[in-house]
Design a protein around this motif. Structure first.
Motif, PDB file in Angstrom:
ATOM      1  N   THR A  13       0.566  -1.169  -0.213  1.00 51.44           N
ATOM      2  CA  THR A  13       0.078   0.251   0.113  1.00 51.44           C
ATOM      3  C   THR A  13       1.021   0.897  -0.019  1.00 51.44           C
ATOM      4  OG1 THR A  13      -0.378   0.040   2.486  1.00 51.44           O
ATOM      5  CG2 THR A  13      -1.784  -0.884   0.963  1.00 51.44           C
ATOM      6  N   THR A  14       0.269   2.490  -0.695  1.00 50.96           N
ATOM      7  CA  THR A  14       0.764   3.519   0.198  1.00 50.96           C
ATOM      8  C   THR A  14      -0.013   4.381   0.619  1.00 50.96           C
ATOM      9  OG1 THR A  14       2.444   4.997  -1.251  1.00 50.96           O
ATOM     10  CG2 THR A  14       0.546   4.379  -2.487  1.00 50.96           C
ATOM     11  N   HIS A  15       0.422   5.850   0.975  1.00 52.32           N
ATOM     12  CA  HIS A  15      -0.466   6.774   0.830  1.00 52.32           C
ATOM     13  C   HIS A  15       0.528   7.578   0.699  1.00 52.32           C
ATOM     14  CE1 HIS A  15      -2.642   8.943   5.589  1.00 52.32           C
ATOM     15  NE2 HIS A  15      -2.960   9.580   3.775  1.00 52.32           N
ATOM     16  N   VAL A  16      -0.246   9.089   0.481  1.00 49.07           N
ATOM     17  CA  VAL A  16       0.806  10.196  -0.064  1.00 49.07           C
ATOM     18  C   VAL A  16       0.063  11.468   0.463  1.00 49.07           C
ATOM     19  CG1 VAL A  16       1.771  11.491  -1.252  1.00 49.07           C
ATOM     20  CG2 VAL A  16       1.323   9.561  -1.740  1.00 49.07           C
ATOM     21  N   LEU A  17       0.444  12.565   1.032  1.00 47.46           N
ATOM     22  CA  LEU A  17       0.514  13.422   2.585  1.00 47.46           C
ATOM     23  C   LEU A  17       1.266  14.553   2.096  1.00 47.46           C
ATOM     24  CD1 LEU A  17       0.472  12.110   6.485  1.00 47.46           C
ATOM     25  CD2 LEU A  17      -1.764  12.240   4.744  1.00 47.46           C
ATOM     26  N   ASP A  18       0.185  15.925   1.602  1.00 47.43           N
ATOM     27  CA  ASP A  18       1.210  17.522   0.751  1.00 47.43           C
ATOM     28  C   ASP A  18       1.588  17.828   2.278  1.00 47.43           C
ATOM     29  OD1 ASP A  18       0.809  20.134   0.270  1.00 47.43           O
ATOM     30  OD2 ASP A  18      -0.724  19.712  -0.802  1.00 47.43           O
ATOM     31  N   THR A  19       2.322  17.848   2.710  1.00 46.43           N
ATOM     32  CA  THR A  19       3.131  18.827   3.144  1.00 46.43           C
ATOM     33  C   THR A  19       2.933  20.336   3.341  1.00 46.43           C
ATOM     34  OG1 THR A  19       5.392  18.540   3.159  1.00 46.43           O
ATOM     35  CG2 THR A  19       4.278  16.780   4.217  1.00 46.43           C
ATOM     36  N   HIS A  25       3.761  -6.847   5.269  1.00 49.74           N
ATOM     37  CA  HIS A  25       2.496  -5.492   5.006  1.00 49.74           C
ATOM     38  C   HIS A  25       3.653  -4.802   4.502  1.00 49.74           C
ATOM     39  CE1 HIS A  25      -0.281  -2.863   5.521  1.00 49.74           C
ATOM     40  NE2 HIS A  25      -0.178  -2.183   3.601  1.00 49.74           N
ATOM     41  N   TYR A  26       3.581  -4.135   2.886  1.00 50.94           N
ATOM     42  CA  TYR A  26       4.574  -3.708   2.659  1.00 50.94           C
ATOM     43  C   TYR A  26       3.570  -2.123   2.272  1.00 50.94           C
ATOM     44  CZ  TYR A  26       8.785  -6.880   2.152  1.00 50.94           C
ATOM     45  OH  TYR A  26       9.789  -7.749   2.411  1.00 50.94           O
ATOM     46  N   HIS A  27       3.896  -1.197   3.846  1.00 51.31           N
ATOM     47  CA  HIS A  27       3.505   0.192   3.073  1.00 51.31           C
ATOM     48  C   HIS A  27       4.181   1.255   3.044  1.00 51.31           C
ATOM     49  CE1 HIS A  27       0.605   3.467   3.752  1.00 51.31           C
ATOM     50  NE2 HIS A  27       1.110   3.932   4.437  1.00 51.31           N
ATOM     51  N   VAL A  28       4.662   2.007   1.796  1.00 53.03           N
ATOM     52  CA  VAL A  28       5.656   3.090   1.024  1.00 53.03           C
ATOM     53  C   VAL A  28       4.601   4.518   1.236  1.00 53.03           C
ATOM     54  CG1 VAL A  28       6.793   3.851   0.447  1.00 53.03           C
ATOM     55  CG2 VAL A  28       6.489   1.167   0.636  1.00 53.03           C
ATOM     56  N   PRO A  29       4.535   5.043   2.294  1.00 51.12           N
ATOM     57  CA  PRO A  29       4.277   5.951   2.875  1.00 51.12           C
ATOM     58  C   PRO A  29       5.212   7.467   2.050  1.00 51.12           C
ATOM     59  CG  PRO A  29       4.759   5.302   4.590  1.00 51.12           C
ATOM     60  CD  PRO A  29       5.159   4.703   3.724  1.00 51.12           C
ATOM     61  N   PRO A  70       6.716  20.820  -2.658  1.00 51.34           N
ATOM     62  CA  PRO A  70       7.461  20.924  -4.039  1.00 51.34           C
ATOM     63  C   PRO A  70       9.188  20.635  -4.063  1.00 51.34           C
ATOM     64  CG  PRO A  70       5.734  22.624  -3.621  1.00 51.34           C
ATOM     65  CD  PRO A  70       5.856  21.614  -2.644  1.00 51.34           C
ATOM     66  N   TRP A  71       9.475  21.366  -2.475  1.00 50.41           N
ATOM     67  CA  TRP A  71      10.354  20.836  -2.707  1.00 50.41           C
ATOM     68  C   TRP A  71      11.944  20.228  -1.788  1.00 50.41           C
ATOM     69  CZ3 TRP A  71       7.047  25.096  -1.223  1.00 50.41           C
ATOM     70  CH2 TRP A  71       7.010  25.853  -2.116  1.00 50.41           C
ATOM     71  N   SER A  72      10.624  18.743  -1.376  1.00 47.65           N
ATOM     72  CA  SER A  72      11.128  18.431  -0.291  1.00 47.65           C
ATOM     73  C   SER A  72      10.220  16.992  -0.075  1.00 47.65           C
ATOM     74  CB  SER A  72      11.252  18.372   1.146  1.00 47.65           C
ATOM     75  OG  SER A  72      10.442  19.028   1.983  1.00 47.65           O
ATOM     76  N   TYR A  73      10.638  15.898   0.048  1.00 47.31           N
ATOM     77  CA  TYR A  73       9.979  13.985   0.370  1.00 47.31           C
ATOM     78  C   TYR A  73      10.456  13.246   1.185  1.00 47.31           C
ATOM     79  CZ  TYR A  73      12.532  11.523  -2.636  1.00 47.31           C
ATOM     80  OH  TYR A  73      14.245  11.412  -3.676  1.00 47.31           O
ATOM     81  N   SER A  74       9.989  12.805   1.346  1.00 45.82           N
ATOM     82  CA  SER A  74      10.119  12.041   2.872  1.00 45.82           C
ATOM     83  C   SER A  74       9.241  10.596   2.228  1.00 45.82           C
ATOM     84  CB  SER A  74      10.934  11.907   4.068  1.00 45.82           C
ATOM     85  OG  SER A  74       8.867  12.599   5.120  1.00 45.82           O
ATOM     86  N   THR A  75      10.460   9.261   2.757  1.00 44.49           N
ATOM     87  CA  THR A  75       9.533   8.013   2.749  1.00 44.49           C
ATOM     88  C   THR A  75      10.127   7.080   4.066  1.00 44.49           C
ATOM     89  OG1 THR A  75       8.632   6.466   1.703  1.00 44.49           O
ATOM     90  CG2 THR A  75      11.492   6.897   1.281  1.00 44.49           C
ATOM     91  N   TYR A  76       9.064   6.399   4.165  1.00 43.01           N
ATOM     92  CA  TYR A  76       9.373   4.818   5.457  1.00 43.01           C
ATOM     93  C   TYR A  76       8.707   3.817   4.915  1.00 43.01           C
ATOM     94  CZ  TYR A  76       5.400   6.841   7.159  1.00 43.01           C
ATOM     95  OH  TYR A  76       4.086   7.013   7.698  1.00 43.01           O
ATOM     96  N   ARG A  77       9.709   2.969   5.947  1.00 43.75           N
ATOM     97  CA  ARG A  77       8.574   1.457   5.430  1.00 43.75           C
ATOM     98  C   ARG A  77       7.258   1.743   6.512  1.00 43.75           C
ATOM     99  NH1 ARG A  77       9.811  -5.066   6.123  1.00 43.75           N
ATOM    100  NH2 ARG A  77       7.358  -4.713   5.802  1.00 43.75           N
ATOM    101  N   GLY A  78       6.500   2.388   6.417  1.00 42.96           N
ATOM    102  CA  GLY A  78       5.244   2.013   7.015  1.00 42.96           C
ATOM    103  C   GLY A  78       4.713   0.601   7.922  1.00 42.96           C
ATOM    104  N   SER A  79       3.590   0.530   8.429  1.00 44.78           N
ATOM    105  CA  SER A  79       2.987  -0.872   9.040  1.00 44.78           C
ATOM    106  C   SER A  79       1.770  -0.226   8.222  1.00 44.78           C
ATOM    107  CB  SER A  79       2.799  -0.657  10.380  1.00 44.78           C
ATOM    108  OG  SER A  79       2.003   0.112  10.939  1.00 44.78           O
TER     109      SER A  79
END
Length: 117
Positions: A4-10, A99-103, A108-117
């Motif tokens: 799964t994935t989930h994207v948040l606009d910071t 479960h592999y969750h990739v949020p 427009p200038w940065s991003y971060s990700t991690y392996r979520g649950s």
């Protein structure tokens, strides 16, 4: 278990509703586009997991997030070319029973990700 994935606009403090996302299988020759989705109001795939438990496999995968197109559609003035255009995340699935969750959290200038649950 699923992928799964989930994207948040910071920048706006909201889910990234309307962002386009691609899922690629990097172990295929040549790499194979598996799915293209447009995220729902919660910043998730409206159809559920990108890969369900029956489809998830050990291997190398890629998620591509259309960050610049998303922010341009929201009316954000971006430089040309944009600092971030398409964010590409290459990752491995070693244990398909998990479960592999990739949020993705992005602006427009940065991003971060991690392996979520």
């Amino acid at each position: 278990m699923p992928l799964t994935t989930h994207v948040l606009d910071t920048m706006h403090g909201t889910p990234a509703s309307g962002m386009r996302v691609e899922l690629w299988n990097l172990d295929a020759e040549p790499p194979q586009l598996v799915r293209q989705v447009t995220l729902n109001a919660d910043g998730r795939n409206p159809d559920g997991p990108l890969l369900d438990a029956a489809s998830i496999r050990v291997g190398r995968w890629r998620l591509v997030f259309d960050v610049a197109a998303y922010f341009a559609a929201r009316g954000v003035q971006l430089p040309q070319p944009p600092f971030l255009d398409r964010v590409t995340l290459d990752f491995g699935i070693a244990e398909p029973s998990q479960h592999y969750h990739v949020p993705l959290l992005c602006s427009p200038w940065s991003y971060s990700t991690y392996r979520g649950s």
